[in-house]
Design an enzyme around this catalytic site. Sequence first.
Site, PDB file in Angstrom:
ATOM      1  N   ASP A 162     -41.898  35.905  19.310  1.00 60.25           N
ATOM      2  CA  ASP A 162     -41.200  34.854  19.307  1.00 60.25           C
ATOM      3  C   ASP A 162     -40.211  34.918  20.653  1.00 60.25           C
ATOM      4  O   ASP A 162     -40.002  34.199  21.434  1.00 60.25           O
ATOM      5  CB  ASP A 162     -40.612  34.181  18.456  1.00 60.25           C
ATOM      6  CG  ASP A 162     -39.242  32.977  18.516  1.00 60.25           C
ATOM      7  OD1 ASP A 162     -39.980  31.906  19.093  1.00 60.25           O
ATOM      8  OD2 ASP A 162     -38.098  33.256  18.570  1.00 60.25           O
ATOM      9  N   ASP A 165     -37.257  39.756  19.673  1.00 60.78           N
ATOM     10  CA  ASP A 165     -37.628  40.519  18.289  1.00 60.78           C
ATOM     11  C   ASP A 165     -39.179  40.283  18.393  1.00 60.78           C
ATOM     12  O   ASP A 165     -39.776  40.045  19.377  1.00 60.78           O
ATOM     13  CB  ASP A 165     -36.857  39.805  17.266  1.00 60.78           C
ATOM     14  CG  ASP A 165     -37.086  38.217  17.089  1.00 60.78           C
ATOM     15  OD1 ASP A 165     -38.340  37.833  17.751  1.00 60.78           O
ATOM     16  OD2 ASP A 165     -36.432  37.517  16.532  1.00 60.78           O
ATOM     17  N   TYR A 323     -35.192  28.593  13.067  1.00 62.34           N
ATOM     18  CA  TYR A 323     -35.957  27.263  13.596  1.00 62.34           C
ATOM     19  C   TYR A 323     -36.062  26.262  12.664  1.00 62.34           C
ATOM     20  O   TYR A 323     -37.069  26.098  12.090  1.00 62.34           O
ATOM     21  CB  TYR A 323     -37.287  27.724  13.997  1.00 62.34           C
ATOM     22  CG  TYR A 323     -37.367  28.422  15.192  1.00 62.34           C
ATOM     23  CD1 TYR A 323     -37.005  27.748  16.483  1.00 62.34           C
ATOM     24  CD2 TYR A 323     -37.516  29.999  15.455  1.00 62.34           C
ATOM     25  CE1 TYR A 323     -36.916  28.533  17.926  1.00 62.34           C
ATOM     26  CE2 TYR A 323     -37.427  30.708  16.592  1.00 62.34           C
ATOM     27  CZ  TYR A 323     -37.271  29.892  17.758  1.00 62.34           C
ATOM     28  OH  TYR A 323     -37.120  30.582  19.067  1.00 62.34           O
ATOM     29  N   GLU A 570     -31.115  36.026  25.604  1.00 63.93           N
ATOM     30  CA  GLU A 570     -32.151  36.152  24.903  1.00 63.93           C
ATOM     31  C   GLU A 570     -33.386  35.080  25.545  1.00 63.93           C
ATOM     32  O   GLU A 570     -32.779  33.736  25.443  1.00 63.93           O
ATOM     33  CB  GLU A 570     -32.160  36.113  23.450  1.00 63.93           C
ATOM     34  CG  GLU A 570     -33.424  36.240  22.847  1.00 63.93           C
ATOM     35  CD  GLU A 570     -33.145  36.358  21.262  1.00 63.93           C
ATOM     36  OE1 GLU A 570     -34.299  37.076  20.882  1.00 63.93           O
ATOM     37  OE2 GLU A 570     -32.200  35.740  20.775  1.00 63.93           O
TER      38      GLU A 570
END
Length: 621
Positions: A162, A165, A323, A570
């Site tokens: 994703d 990570d 999410y 990120e």
Amino acid sequence: MYGRDPWGGPLEINTADSATDDDRSRNLNDLDRAALSRPLDETQQSWLLGPTEQKKKKYVDLGCIIVSRKIFVWTVGTIVAAALLAGFITLIVKTVPRHHHKNPPPDNYTLALHKALKFFNAQKSGRLPKHNNVSWRGNSGLQDGRGETGSFYKDLVGGYYDAGDAIKFNFPMAYAMTMLSWSVIEYSAKYEAAGELVHVKELIKWGTDYFLKTFNSTADSIDDLVSQVGSGNTDDGNTDPNDHYCWMRPEDMDYKRPVTTCNGGCSDLAAEMAAALASASIVFKDNKEYSKKLVHGAKTVYQFGRTRRGRYSAGTAESAKFYNSSMYWDEFIWGGAWLYYATGNVTYLNLITQPTMAKHAGAFWGGPYYGVFSWDNKLAGAQLLLSRLRLFLSPGYPYEEILRTFHNQTSIVMCSYLPYFNKFNRTKGGLLELNHGDPQPLQYSANAAFLATLYSDYLDAADTPGWYCGPNFYSTNVLRDFARSQIDYILGKNPRKMSYVVGFGTKYPKHVHHRGASIPKNKVKYNCKGGWKWRDSKKPNPNTIEGAMVAGPDKRDGFRDVRMNYNYTEPTLAGNAGLVAALVALSGEEEATGKIDKNTIFSAVPPLFPTPPPPPAPWKP
């Protein structure tokens, strides 16, 4: 007097001829005048004048044809003159120095597109192809989903990690694949002009191949669906090795990666996965066998979502921390629209154009987040997708009323993006704060830029010069200017003069929150905690994750290039998918690459014959 005629018969001699010489001379003179008084033919003239000079012939005999001498001379002269002129021009061309006019260099959007797509190569899980083109990545996650006795899946190898990570969140991953497919369907000519069409289709197939593993895609009905692979729970000081507690290269993962499934109450995930598979089936329509497999899977999983109502992140689901889905009605419209385009089955159109469906999805609510298109809320995208149907096919009754509503709502959303209105704030640098100042704003701006550019292209293709915001009319150029302003901000036209796309420009984030990029590939395997030193290092990442769009600045245009602050540094699949879509929509505008592809999306849609409206009620006095 008579004499003998040598030819036989008597020869009479007239005695009158015995005249004097003077008389004879006068008679000759009379004869000469009489002879000259009538024209002579050529034979007679030759007798009198003797041999004369022969006339030039007026024709030329070429053997197979006889042509006029004048025409022959002119023709030969023209050919000779043309040959001399051609030789003279050739001599000039060869002797004058040549100046090669090269094609203009690619625009910034095309250059950024190459890099933004490469980010997906860096996020691949599974056994990588040889042409993956990211030197510091290798095979990983090869045990995902294997060895689970009694499970409905055989293996879950593949797909994409994703973000920074190594978790595979299927909900945002499905949204990312849908966005890539949508951009290919609309702008395949631009992808081809950029040399990226084969690449982006390969990226989409990498995702859809994985999705077909997450449920029984060959069945007509299912009871289970995989929602996540891996875990990131670190609550209450949990120190069990997982994808968030550990800082490791994906290739070195040695901890258990659990599989999360849902067997009821995952309507949003199921409908989003149906959207991903259905839209991809249009991308791969020339591969009939694969396209048919995708359509079948989309039908199956959509039906599962319709019959097993509920949010996939409800209750204690770990996904709620990362999410969380706010509702599933928007995914019902979004997934149903893609299934209608993929199949032409009017049942899906009837379903998603029910006023109650739109009402549940929030089409009439308004609110602070109305018009914000994201991995969570698909309503703005779904309304634009159905406005396309009205603009180009105009199906009429009984769909016209709700389609007109979607079209009007799309126009309102576009108005809210413009600087003339106060729906959303802007930073001093010009970034639209679609998430109202919360962290990670760039993904929402990129999505809005894509929708605005696409709507502009829809209107242009429909020969409509613009749209109304209240009493004011705005041209389609205003939408494109807005889209450029947001993407230009992301690419470096901001107060910090920093590109938020890694590898684009000369100044970009060097401490990206990403495990694989921050740990060197040096044949040393760092264990779960062994990689913490790279996480905490102040040095730039040893590996450049090209094309990654980081989370972005704060509401004051500030940015901290710090690896541990994921709200700044990120990148995510969902964010980059929106960026790719916006970049390809804006790319190549100065070249003759065309705008949108009006027809491909309608390939499976049969001709529409509108049903006449019911007759009015009988008149009663």
